[in-house]
Scaffold this motif. Structure first.
Motif, PDB file in Angstrom:
ATOM      1  N   GLY A  10       0.795  -1.221   0.000  1.00 12.98           N
ATOM      2  CA  GLY A  10       0.000   0.000   0.000  1.00 12.98           C
ATOM      3  C   GLY A  10       0.824   1.264   0.000  1.00 12.98           C
ATOM      4  N   MET A  11       2.102   1.151  -0.447  1.00  7.55           N
ATOM      5  CA  MET A  11       2.983   2.315  -0.496  1.00  7.55           C
ATOM      6  C   MET A  11       3.431   2.582  -1.936  1.00  7.55           C
ATOM      7  N   GLY A  12       2.566   2.226  -2.893  1.00  2.00           N
ATOM      8  CA  GLY A  12       2.918   2.402  -4.298  1.00  2.00           C
ATOM      9  C   GLY A  12       3.928   1.383  -4.776  1.00  2.00           C
ATOM     10  N   ASN A  13       3.914   0.204  -4.166  1.00  2.00           N
ATOM     11  CA  ASN A  13       4.845  -0.861  -4.505  1.00  2.00           C
ATOM     12  C   ASN A  13       4.650  -1.336  -5.942  1.00  2.00           C
ATOM     13  N   MET A  14       5.597  -2.092  -6.434  1.00  2.00           N
ATOM     14  CA  MET A  14       5.396  -2.856  -7.658  1.00  2.00           C
ATOM     15  C   MET A  14       4.799  -4.198  -7.260  1.00  2.00           C
ATOM     16  N   GLU A  15       3.827  -4.660  -8.023  1.00  2.00           N
ATOM     17  CA  GLU A  15       3.287  -5.996  -7.827  1.00  2.00           C
ATOM     18  C   GLU A  15       3.667  -6.836  -9.038  1.00  2.00           C
ATOM     19  N   MET A  16       4.309  -7.976  -8.781  1.00  2.00           N
ATOM     20  CA  MET A  16       4.824  -8.845  -9.832  1.00  2.00           C
ATOM     21  C   MET A  16       4.079 -10.183  -9.811  1.00  2.00           C
ATOM     22  N   ILE A  17       4.091 -10.874 -10.942  1.00  2.00           N
ATOM     23  CA  ILE A  17       3.614 -12.255 -11.012  1.00  2.00           C
ATOM     24  C   ILE A  17       4.841 -13.123 -11.256  1.00  2.00           C
ATOM     25  N   PRO A  18       5.367 -13.755 -10.210  1.00  2.00           N
ATOM     26  CA  PRO A  18       6.618 -14.510 -10.352  1.00  2.00           C
ATOM     27  C   PRO A  18       6.534 -15.575 -11.434  1.00  2.00           C
TER      28      PRO A  18
END
Length: 268
Positions: A151-159
């Motif tokens: 919730g801090m503007g992270n990157m979300e990846m699909i490993p």
């Protein structure tokens, strides 16, 4: 184990510098690595201040990115061949590659999730080149604001999605839906996320009252065209280092654009 501890344990953690055998296994398996604490707090703050200046000068609003900031901001120029990251790029590409682009990206306060995508060219989908999708854009993302919690503007990846033969479903992309296999990358300011262009990813939500900044450096084979500039600034080329001039694509090319004889600026 708390949810935060579980999140922190689910990371392809690397160390600055050498690209180890374990690094290669993790990168090939997941498509990305996380290098914690590459920049000191002071250097990270200096890069953040430089990014803010770039956006203020450009007059951006909302989600936005400004390119080629390395030409005017010395602290951003210094990231091009950072010793914590460059050995890993050389291990993946060899010694002939360029900085295709560099973007300082801002996600505004209380920004929502972005759309799922793979990196590439709007003019030509990289998946048309073959399977697996080749490594044509290796991205080193320097986190300039804290992203140590979701919730801090992270990157979300699909490993591992850089190896997927099936496309991400269209409704997931259209609705920006959550996925059970999404990995929200949590790391402190000054850390680096290094990832393959074919990994499916998105910007995660930003629940805080300040803008989130990330500096992205994208490295490509030497024959790939720039995407943040049409040509390099002459004044910049005159004052930067020989290695950075080479990475900017300013080197004597062979007779044929795809022929042998590309030089290298690296000496071991």
């Amino acid at each position: 184990m708390t949810a935060l501890q579980q999140e922190q344990s689910f990371n392809a953690i690397s160390q600055p510098g050498e690209f180890t055998e374990l690094d290669r296994f993790m990168f090939e398996s997941w498509g990305y690595l996380i290098i914690p604490d590459v920049l000191t707090a002071d250097r990270s703050k200096a890069c953040l201040d430089a990014s803010i200046r770039l956006h203020e000068k450009a007059g951006t609003s909302g989600w936005a990115q400004v390119g080629r900031g390395f030409e005017s901001e010395q602290v951003l120029d210094d990231l091009i061949d950072h010793p914590a990251v460059l050995p890993k790029i050389r291990a993946l590409y060899g010694d002939r590659f360029i900085l295709q682009s560099a973007w300082c990206t801002k996600q505004p306060a209380f920004g929502g999730v972005g759309g799922w995508h793979q990196d590439g060219s709007g003019a030509y989908d990289f998946k048309q080149l073959g399977y697996p999708i080749p490594l044509l854009q290796l991205r080193a993302s320097y986190l300039l604001t804290d992203q140590s919690l979701p919730g801090m503007g992270n990157m979300e990846m699909i490993p591992g999605s850089h190896r997927a033969q099936a496309p991400l479903p269209a409704d997931i992309r259209r609705d920006k839906s959550d996925l059970p296999i999404g990995h929200v990358v949590c790391a402190t300011a000054g850390s680096v996320l290094l990832f393959h262009n074919a990994v499916w990813h998105r910007t995660y939500k930003h629940d805080h009252d300040y803008d989130r900044y990330t500096a992205h450096y994208i490295y490509s084979p030497p024959w790939v065209r720039f995407s943040d500039r049409f040509a390099n600034d002459k004044a910049y080329l005159a004052r930067t280092t020989p290695v950075r001039r080479y990475l900017a694509g300013e080197f004597e090319r062979p007779d044929a654009p795809f022929g042998a004889g590309y030089p290298t600026a690296f000496e071991d």
